[in-house]
Design a protein around this motif. Structure first.
Motif, short mmCIF file in Angstrom:
data_model
loop_
_atom_site.label_atom_id
_atom_site.label_comp_id
_atom_site.label_asym_id
_atom_site.label_seq_id
_atom_site.Cartn_x
_atom_site.Cartn_y
_atom_site.Cartn_z
N TYR A 2 0.83 -1.21 0.00
CA TYR A 2 0.00 0.00 0.00
C TYR A 2 0.87 1.26 0.00
N GLN A 3 1.87 1.29 0.84
CA GLN A 3 2.74 2.47 0.94
C GLN A 3 3.48 2.70 -0.37
N VAL A 4 3.99 1.64 -0.98
CA VAL A 4 4.72 1.79 -2.23
C VAL A 4 3.79 2.23 -3.35
N LEU A 5 2.58 1.67 -3.38
CA LEU A 5 1.60 2.08 -4.39
C LEU A 5 1.35 3.58 -4.30
N LEU A 6 1.18 4.11 -3.10
CA LEU A 6 0.92 5.53 -2.93
C LEU A 6 2.13 6.38 -3.30
N GLU A 7 3.30 5.88 -2.97
CA GLU A 7 4.52 6.67 -3.18
C GLU A 7 4.98 6.68 -4.63
N VAL A 29 5.44 -1.90 -7.04
CA VAL A 29 4.98 -2.87 -6.04
C VAL A 29 5.51 -4.23 -6.47
N ARG A 30 6.75 -4.50 -6.12
CA ARG A 30 7.47 -5.71 -6.49
C ARG A 30 7.92 -6.44 -5.23
N ILE A 31 8.00 -7.75 -5.33
CA ILE A 31 8.35 -8.55 -4.15
C ILE A 31 9.71 -8.15 -3.60
N LEU A 32 10.71 -8.01 -4.48
CA LEU A 32 12.04 -7.66 -4.01
C LEU A 32 12.07 -6.27 -3.37
N THR A 33 11.33 -5.34 -3.97
CA THR A 33 11.25 -3.98 -3.41
C THR A 33 10.66 -4.01 -2.01
N LEU A 34 9.60 -4.77 -1.84
CA LEU A 34 8.95 -4.85 -0.54
C LEU A 34 9.85 -5.55 0.48
N ALA A 35 10.52 -6.61 0.04
CA ALA A 35 11.41 -7.35 0.94
C ALA A 35 12.52 -6.43 1.46
N LYS A 36 13.10 -5.62 0.57
CA LYS A 36 14.15 -4.69 1.00
C LYS A 36 13.59 -3.65 1.96
N ARG A 54 -8.62 -5.40 -3.17
CA ARG A 54 -9.71 -5.72 -2.23
C ARG A 54 -9.68 -4.77 -1.02
N LEU A 55 -8.48 -4.44 -0.57
CA LEU A 55 -8.34 -3.51 0.55
C LEU A 55 -8.93 -2.15 0.18
N TRP A 56 -8.67 -1.68 -1.03
CA TRP A 56 -9.24 -0.41 -1.51
C TRP A 56 -10.77 -0.48 -1.54
N GLN A 57 -11.31 -1.59 -2.03
CA GLN A 57 -12.76 -1.74 -2.09
C GLN A 57 -13.37 -1.70 -0.69
N GLU A 58 -12.74 -2.41 0.25
CA GLU A 58 -13.25 -2.46 1.61
C GLU A 58 -13.10 -1.11 2.31
N LYS A 59 -12.00 -0.43 2.03
CA LYS A 59 -11.72 0.84 2.69
C LYS A 59 -12.60 1.96 2.15
N ASN A 60 -12.58 2.16 0.85
CA ASN A 60 -13.23 3.34 0.29
C ASN A 60 -14.68 3.11 -0.13
N THR A 61 -14.93 2.09 -0.92
CA THR A 61 -16.30 1.88 -1.38
C THR A 61 -17.22 1.52 -0.22
N ALA A 62 -16.82 0.58 0.60
CA ALA A 62 -17.67 0.17 1.72
C ALA A 62 -17.93 1.34 2.66
N SER A 63 -16.92 2.17 2.91
CA SER A 63 -17.09 3.31 3.81
C SER A 63 -18.06 4.33 3.22
N LEU A 64 -17.91 4.61 1.93
CA LEU A 64 -18.81 5.58 1.30
C LEU A 64 -20.26 5.09 1.34
N LEU A 65 -20.45 3.80 1.10
CA LEU A 65 -21.81 3.25 1.16
C LEU A 65 -22.40 3.40 2.56
N GLU A 106 -7.32 6.26 -3.25
CA GLU A 106 -8.24 6.38 -4.37
C GLU A 106 -7.50 6.85 -5.63
N HIS A 107 -6.69 7.87 -5.48
CA HIS A 107 -5.93 8.40 -6.62
C HIS A 107 -4.98 7.34 -7.18
N ALA A 108 -4.31 6.63 -6.28
CA ALA A 108 -3.34 5.61 -6.71
C ALA A 108 -4.02 4.48 -7.47
#
Length: 210
Positions: free
Chosen positions: A24-29, A35-42, A67-78, A110-112
């Motif tokens: 999530y943090q890398v996606l936003l940044e 968002v790669r496995i090696l990037t996250l591992a480092k 799925r996290l985005w759907q649960e966070k943003n869409t579910a909250s808005l509903l 949302e933007h990401a």
């Protein structure tokens, strides 16, 4: 394996939530391409093989991120659209909570995800489906307070698409500026200006002393 052994094991490999939060943090940044496995591992200072204790592959991680985005943003808005309100203006302010409280609706996320959708047909479809769910919920809110279906449709689109425009354009406003505009936005979108007591409750929810 005992619970203690599991805890020790997770401490060594991380946890599913830890890997997902890093994604999530890398996606936003820096976007989905990073968002790669090696990037996250480092980033987590964990071995690359630790990732596979929690996810089958990168695609599985990306599915959970979406799925996290759907649960966070869409579910909250509903939930906000369906929340109790005494008046239509108050119901509109309930929705405005989304735009002011990242704990309810994460605008950066949302933007990401919308940027990710430009590269992925699957994500683009998920975004389109989320938009329709959200618009339907807002339209239902207006109908609940007596708007005719066509009027409710137009008002829901005006309210929602304006905010998505804010997000897509990375528009920023300080809290005081946003709060000064809230009564007029609520009045324009709903046709009913909020009462002073409704605005006071809204201000308290967002720790604003105007």
């Amino acid at each position: 394996m005992s619970e203690a052994e599991k805890a020790t094991d997770n401490g060594w490999r991380g946890s599913k939530e830890l890997w997902l939060d890093a994604a999530y943090q890398v996606l936003l940044e820096s976007g989905v391409d990073n968002v790669r496995i090696l990037t996250l591992a480092k980033r987590l200072k964990l071995s690359r093989t630790s990732f596979y204790w929690f996810f089958k592959d990168r695609d599985a991680l990306l599915e959970d991120l979406l799925r996290l985005w759907q649960e966070k943003n869409t579910a909250s808005l509903l939930r906000q659209a369906q929340a109790y309100a005494h008046t239509l203006a108050e119901a509109t302010l309930n929705l405005f909570d989304c735009w002011l409280d990242p704990a309810i609706f994460d605008s950066q996320f949302e933007h990401a995800v919308r940027s990710w959708g430009i590269q992925s047909q699957k994500v683009s479809q998920a975004v389109n489906e989320a938009d329709q769910l959200r618009l339907n919920a807002i339209k239902a809110m207006f109908i609940r307070f007596g708007c005719a279906p066509l009027e409710a449709d137009v008002r829901s689109r005006a309210l929602y698409l304006t905010q998505i425009g804010y997000i897509s354009m990375n528009t920023t406003e300080d809290l005081a500026t946003r709060m000064r505009r809230v009564p007029a936005y609520a009045g324009i979108f709903s046709g009913v200006y909020p009462h002073a007591t409704e605005l006071a409750r809204f201000h308290r929810r967002h720790d604003f002393d105007g």
